[in-house]
Design an enzyme around this catalytic site. Structure first.
Site, PDB file in Angstrom:
ATOM      1  CD1 TRP A 101      -2.995   1.458   0.820  1.00  0.00           C
ATOM      2  CD2 TRP A 101      -1.429   2.466   2.055  1.00  0.00           C
ATOM      3  NE1 TRP A 101      -3.456   2.715   1.141  1.00  0.00           N
ATOM      4  CE2 TRP A 101      -2.510   3.356   1.892  1.00  0.00           C
ATOM      5  CE3 TRP A 101      -0.327   2.873   2.794  1.00  0.00           C
ATOM      6  CZ2 TRP A 101      -2.518   4.633   2.447  1.00  0.00           C
ATOM      7  CZ3 TRP A 101      -0.325   4.140   3.345  1.00  0.00           C
ATOM      8  CH2 TRP A 101      -1.413   4.998   3.174  1.00  0.00           C
ATOM      9  CG  HIS A 102       3.413   2.413   3.285  1.00  0.00           C
ATOM     10  ND1 HIS A 102       2.773   1.452   4.033  1.00  0.00           N
ATOM     11  CD2 HIS A 102       3.447   3.520   4.055  1.00  0.00           C
ATOM     12  CE1 HIS A 102       2.429   1.962   5.203  1.00  0.00           C
ATOM     13  NE2 HIS A 102       2.828   3.218   5.249  1.00  0.00           N
ATOM     14  N   GLY A 103       3.756   1.740  -1.350  1.00  0.00           N
ATOM     15  CA  GLY A 103       4.400   2.069  -2.611  1.00  0.00           C
ATOM     16  C   GLY A 103       4.619   0.861  -3.491  1.00  0.00           C
TER      17      GLY A 103
END
Length: 476
Positions: free
Chosen positions: A324-326
């Site tokens: 989700w972060h990247g």
């Protein structure tokens, strides 16, 4: 429009004045004003993606109503999966398409097959991960029968796009925010003053701590030609950078919302004073952690199936959280490491101690201090992979840390930044029993002394503000 920009310093008082002096007695007008202000705020980033925000909002609004009014379960599922598919489809195309294409090309190249996949030359719409999760939680809650759909499109649109939380959270729930949007707000001076205090502390975190730490962290991560000790200090400074940056944003967001009579979910609870990684994740990015717990961990079975199911589900949510972060393997590996460091708590079946460390005392016990320092060290280690450009860079960086040059003196550190960080840690420690560090500090002091404390903080912000940096979580 950055929270720490001149344009926001003009925007906020104008909206505040219109909200309380023009629209105070009319709830519908207040909400309409918030919606217009929020769309303008977002358009200042890139007006071309405003349509995406509006489309996603209207899609979830309409499908929520259709699910509730569906004549049968089959039709209800159709609307549910339509919303889920479209929202995740937009997120996938903008955020993950190129990652999957490049990963597939690399895999084929490793076995001798050359490929020429088509990639997209697009930028990531700011805040898409956050407002997509707002909509997903709303649709899932309606599908599960936890809430009923909102019929007022203005109220629902404000829930999705309320400008303080629009681009970097916290990730709100309809059950928490919508009732506040639907209730008439009355100006409360004490509440507004509390909001201003939290904004002040958020600006201190961002401009003084995060932006100054960023200069050294960027230098350390820009090249592997530095000494091991410099690399260690670089990732330590990055750890304070990302905390000051993201929790500073959250403080400004919560304080700004309180100016308008709205309370947002708390997003940070002094995570660097945690005694293990399990407790850390109950204090860091709380809205995201609780979102994954409610909408992924529990549906997967949670801890109902015993220890091994709990371990499996923990690894799943941390891998998904990393992703989700990247769109990079470094984020996935960072999530994997977090799950690994959760294993002692999972295997011992020990529940995290959520009592405030050293509550009612000035000093922690040696055991508590050892636990805090170990947890912080593990956090710093994991942030090497979070900050590195790729896995090769991360392991090169780590290799320099374990080299003999680690025992040399780090270079390039400005003494005033060290003192600012130490002062920051001291204030956070003294204020750890509040919702934010300076919530209660000074409230019992004589008024002149309390105001002097705030003016000193403001003066430090103007004197020691680092070179302007965008908020890190805007890229997620």
């Amino acid at each position: 429009m950055l929270f720490n920009s001149i344009s926001f310093a003009i925007f906020l008082p104008v909206v505040f004045a219109l909200y309380w002096f023009v629209a105070q007695k009319n709830l519908k007008l207040q909400n309409l004003l918030l919606l217009v202000a929020s769309y303008y705020f977002y358009a200042c980033w890139d007006y071309r993606f405003l349509f995406l925000l509006i489309f996603s909002t209207l899609l979830d609004y309409y499908t929520g109503i259709q699910m509730h009014e569906a004549r049968n379960e089959r039709l209800k599922k159709f609307w549910f999966w339509l919303s889920i598919s479209v929202n995740l489809g937009f997120l996938g195309v903008f955020k993950y398409y190129n990652f999957f294409v490049q990963s597939a090309a690399d895999a084929l190249s490793a076995v001798g097959i050359q490929s020429n996949f088509w990639t997209l030359s697009i930028i990531l719409p700011v805040g898409i991960s956050f407002y997509t999760f707002h909509g997903l939680s709303y649709v899932i809650d309606i599908y599960k029968g936890r809430i009923k759909p909102e019929k007022n499109v203005i109220d629902y649109s404000v829930f999705v796009s309320f400008f303080p939380l629009l681009v970097a959270g916290p990730i709100e729930r309809a059950t928490h925010l919508l009732p506040q949007i639907q209730t008439r707000r009355i100006f409360n001076s004490a509440r507004a003053a509390d909001g201003l205090r939290q904004i002040l502390w958020g600006l201190f975190k961002k401009l003084v701590i995060a932006d100054n730490c960023a200069e050294y962290a960027n230098m350390a991560f820009s090249s592997n030609d530095h000494t091991g000790s410099t690399h260690i200090m670089g990732v330590v400074f990055f750890t304070f950078q990302i905390y000051g940056d993201f929790s500073g944003y959250s403080d400004i967001a919560l304080g700004t919302a309180r100016l308008f009579g709205i309370d947002l979910l708390r997003n940070f609870a002094f995570p660097f004073f945690s005694r293990d990684v399990s407790e850390y994740w109950r204090r860091w990015h709380i809205s995201l952690s609780s979102w994954f717990k409610d909408y992924l961990y529990i549906p997967l079975g949670g801890s109902r199936g015993g220890t091994w199911m709990k371990i499996r589900n923990t690894f799943i949510i941390f891998l998904v959280s990393g992703f989700w972060h990247g769109a990079a393997w470094t984020y996935v590996f960072w999530g994997f490491l977090n799950a690994v460091f959760m294993l002692p708590s999972l295997l011992s079946k020990r529940k995290p101690d959520m009592e405030i460390v050293a509550k009612g005392r000035i000093f922690a016990t040696p055991k508590e201090m050892g636990q805090i320092l170990l947890t912080f060290a593990l956090t710093v280690f994991m942030f090497i992979f979070f900050r590195a450009t790729d896995m090769h860079h991360a392991f090169e960086y780590l290799g320099e840390i374990i080299s003999p040059s680690t025992f040399t003196k780090p270079y390039g550190i400005r003494n005033e930044v060290v003192w600012l960080v130490l002062t920051f840690i001291f204030i956070e420690w003294m204020g750890r029993e509040g919702n934010y560090a300076i919530e209660k500090i000074g409230l019992r002091w004589p008024t002149p002394l309390r105001l002097a404390f705030y003016y000193v903080l403001l003066g430090v912000i103007f004197m020691y503000a680092g070179s302007s940096q965008e908020f890190i979580y805007f890229q997620f």
